[in-house]
Design a protein around this motif. Structure first.
Motif, PDB file in Angstrom:
ATOM      1  N   ALA A   6      66.727  41.782  28.557  1.00  0.00           N
ATOM      2  CA  ALA A   6      68.066  42.175  27.993  1.00  0.00           C
ATOM      3  C   ALA A   6      68.701  40.697  27.792  1.00  0.00           C
ATOM      4  CB  ALA A   6      68.687  43.205  28.426  1.00  0.00           C
ATOM      5  N   ARG A   7      68.765  39.862  28.843  1.00  0.00           N
ATOM      6  CA  ARG A   7      69.697  38.754  29.027  1.00  0.00           C
ATOM      7  C   ARG A   7      69.057  37.502  27.897  1.00  0.00           C
ATOM      8  NH1 ARG A   7      72.325  40.294  33.948  1.00  0.00           N
ATOM      9  NH2 ARG A   7      74.573  40.752  33.196  1.00  0.00           N
ATOM     10  N   LEU A   8      67.677  37.640  28.059  1.00  0.00           N
ATOM     11  CA  LEU A   8      66.983  36.459  27.293  1.00  0.00           C
ATOM     12  C   LEU A   8      67.276  37.047  25.783  1.00  0.00           C
ATOM     13  CD1 LEU A   8      63.565  36.168  29.281  1.00  0.00           C
ATOM     14  CD2 LEU A   8      65.276  34.366  28.813  1.00  0.00           C
ATOM     15  N   ALA A   9      67.422  38.339  25.376  1.00  0.00           N
ATOM     16  CA  ALA A   9      67.553  38.670  23.944  1.00  0.00           C
ATOM     17  C   ALA A   9      69.029  38.407  23.559  1.00  0.00           C
ATOM     18  CB  ALA A   9      67.189  40.218  24.064  1.00  0.00           C
ATOM     19  N   GLU A  10      70.026  38.231  24.552  1.00  0.00           N
ATOM     20  CA  GLU A  10      71.275  37.701  24.070  1.00  0.00           C
ATOM     21  C   GLU A  10      71.239  36.149  23.585  1.00  0.00           C
ATOM     22  OE1 GLU A  10      73.564  38.486  27.651  1.00  0.00           O
ATOM     23  OE2 GLU A  10      73.484  40.712  27.506  1.00  0.00           O
ATOM     24  N   MET A  11      70.397  35.503  24.107  1.00  0.00           N
ATOM     25  CA  MET A  11      70.542  34.091  23.745  1.00  0.00           C
ATOM     26  C   MET A  11      70.138  33.935  22.244  1.00  0.00           C
ATOM     27  SD  MET A  11      68.685  32.617  27.070  1.00  0.00           S
ATOM     28  CE  MET A  11      68.628  30.729  26.594  1.00  0.00           C
ATOM     29  N   PRO A  12      70.695  32.930  21.562  1.00  0.00           N
ATOM     30  CA  PRO A  12      70.200  32.637  20.037  1.00  0.00           C
ATOM     31  C   PRO A  12      68.734  32.476  20.036  1.00  0.00           C
ATOM     32  CG  PRO A  12      72.057  31.126  20.901  1.00  0.00           C
ATOM     33  CD  PRO A  12      71.588  32.061  22.153  1.00  0.00           C
ATOM     34  N   ARG A  13      68.306  33.106  18.795  1.00  0.00           N
ATOM     35  CA  ARG A  13      66.720  32.862  18.742  1.00  0.00           C
ATOM     36  C   ARG A  13      66.529  31.148  18.868  1.00  0.00           C
ATOM     37  NH1 ARG A  13      62.427  35.866  17.939  1.00  0.00           N
ATOM     38  NH2 ARG A  13      60.878  34.817  16.942  1.00  0.00           N
ATOM     39  N   GLY A  14      65.395  30.898  19.461  1.00  0.00           N
ATOM     40  CA  GLY A  14      65.003  29.453  19.266  1.00  0.00           C
ATOM     41  C   GLY A  14      65.805  28.669  20.499  1.00  0.00           C
ATOM     42  N   SER A  15      66.593  29.238  21.377  1.00  0.00           N
ATOM     43  CA  SER A  15      66.812  28.598  22.462  1.00  0.00           C
ATOM     44  C   SER A  15      66.047  28.164  23.708  1.00  0.00           C
ATOM     45  CB  SER A  15      68.286  29.359  22.813  1.00  0.00           C
ATOM     46  OG  SER A  15      68.117  30.499  23.107  1.00  0.00           O
TER      47      SER A  15
END
Ligand SMILES: NC(=O)c1ccc[n+]([C@@H]2O[C@H](COP(=O)([O-])OP(=O)(O)OC[C@H]3O[C@@H](n4cnc5c(N)ncnc54)[C@H](O)[C@@H]3O)[C@@H](O)[C@H]2O)c1
Ligand SMILES: O=C(O)[C@H](O)CO
Length: 323
Positions: A212-221
């Protein structure tokens, strides 16, 4: 008084420790004998990397103080030690210069696509491939202790926007735009093109960076971990890399060390793995012995050692950190 050591000291270091504690018997256990000798210690200075029977140590009821030779205290903060009245002091921040260098090596390696170029070079392939830039990005640092602060100082000239979270969000360095309390992690993740983990592993932070937290990061970060592997749920990171949600990961630490031969991370060209070498430096043992001796003198004078940790949290309050 018996001082048991377990880190790679030379004779000159033992002499230095003896000068700080002239009446003490100093025993250099090394990793080979630490389990056997720890129950005989009044003071332990080191980092046991092999399993230690802490119940036996606590039953011996002799240990008076632990000076860790590591910044991370997961090696000795077992429940029995946390519940005991044995004070524990850390090497917080002592390895910040080399950890910051390691962070930059991982970061630039990912941005400049070194894994791809190294793979191509092995095949004598000179094809140009796209690369990425650091300047202009937002970098989020999770844990603004010794390592996090050194990294933010080194990032300052790169024309980046720096955000950070910390358990004690005090004394915001000028190069940091926002310093938030640790419970604003989600805000930091959502705003950061690059996340750098420099927080301790404890019961609150284990598995903190999950799917869930990885999904919060902008795509491609990008994700850099120079803290402890178990702060990230590794299977979630593997999936986030495969889906392109995370463009690259620089990992000096892994959930289980050594990283399993079968881990998918090894073959992923978007990943750089180093074998937990962030604290390595020619100066590491000298610096550790200097701190241990300062603290030994304080301890023998009846004063609290620097870097005394809150054992429930697993790190010291900034006001007691040795600088
Ligand atoms: N890769 C390596 O070789 C290497 C080397 C040194 C340290 N480390 C790891 O890095 C960690 C940090 O080292 P350091 O020397 O900077 O330690 P430190 O004690 O100086 O700093 C830790 C900081 O993390 C903050 N913190 C605690 N919980 C937090 C949370 N949930 N969210 C945000 N911040 C939080 C604390 O307030 C503190 O400022 C160590 O605990 C260790 O596990 C790894
Ligand atoms: O915590 C530390 O100091 C490093 O990870 C080396 O053990």
């Amino acid at each position: 008084m018996r001082i048991v050591l377990c880190f790679p000291v030379l004779d000159k270091h033992i002499k230095q420790i003896q000068e700080a504690a002239p009446d003490a018997e100093i025993v250099n256990a090394g990793q080979e004998r630490i389990d056997e000798l720890l129950p005989t210690a009044d003071i332990f200075i080191g980092h046991a990397k092999v399993p230690v029977d802490w119940d036996r140590v606590l039953r011996a009821n002799r240990l008076q103080w632990i000076q860790s030779s590591a910044a991370g205290l997961d090696h000795c903060l077992v429940p029995g030690v946390i519940a005991s009245n044995i004070p524990v002091s850390s090497a917080s921040g002592l390895f910040a210069p080399q950890v910051a260098e390691q962070t930059f090596a991982l970061l630039f390696g990912l941005l400049r696509q070194l894994p791809l170029f190294l793979r191509a070079a092995a095949k004598r392939d000179f094809t140009r491939l796209p690369t990425d830039d650091l300047r202009g990005k937002t970098v989020g640092i999770v844990g603004l202790g010794g390592n996090g602060r050194m990294i933010s100082r080194m990032l300052a000239p790169w024309n980046v926007r720096i955000l950070a979270t910390d358990y004690y969000p005090v004394e915001k360095p000028s190069e940091i735009e926002e310093l938030w309390p640790h419970d604003r992690l989600d805000d930091l993740l959502a705003a950061s093109d690059i996340v750098i983990l420099t927080l301790p592993l404890n019961s609150d932070t284990e598995g903190l960076i999950d799917a869930a937290r990885l999904a919060e990061m902008p795509r491609g970060s990008y994700m850099i971990n120079v803290a402890r592997g178990a702060v990230i749920v590794e299977s979630a990171l593997v999936e986030a890399l495969a889906s392109g949600q995370i463009a690259g990961a620089g990992l000096d630490v892994t959930e289980v060390e050594p990283l399993s031969e079968s881990s998918l991370l090894w073959d992923d060209p978007k990943v750089i793995i180093t074998p937990h070498v962030g604290a390595q430096s020619e100066r590491r043992v000298d610096d550790t012995v200097n701190l241990a001796c300062v603290n030994l003198r304080r301890y023998l004078a009846g004063k609290e050692p620097y870097n005394l940790v809150d054992k429930r949290l697993g790190f010291p309050h900034p006001s007691v950190v040795y600088r």
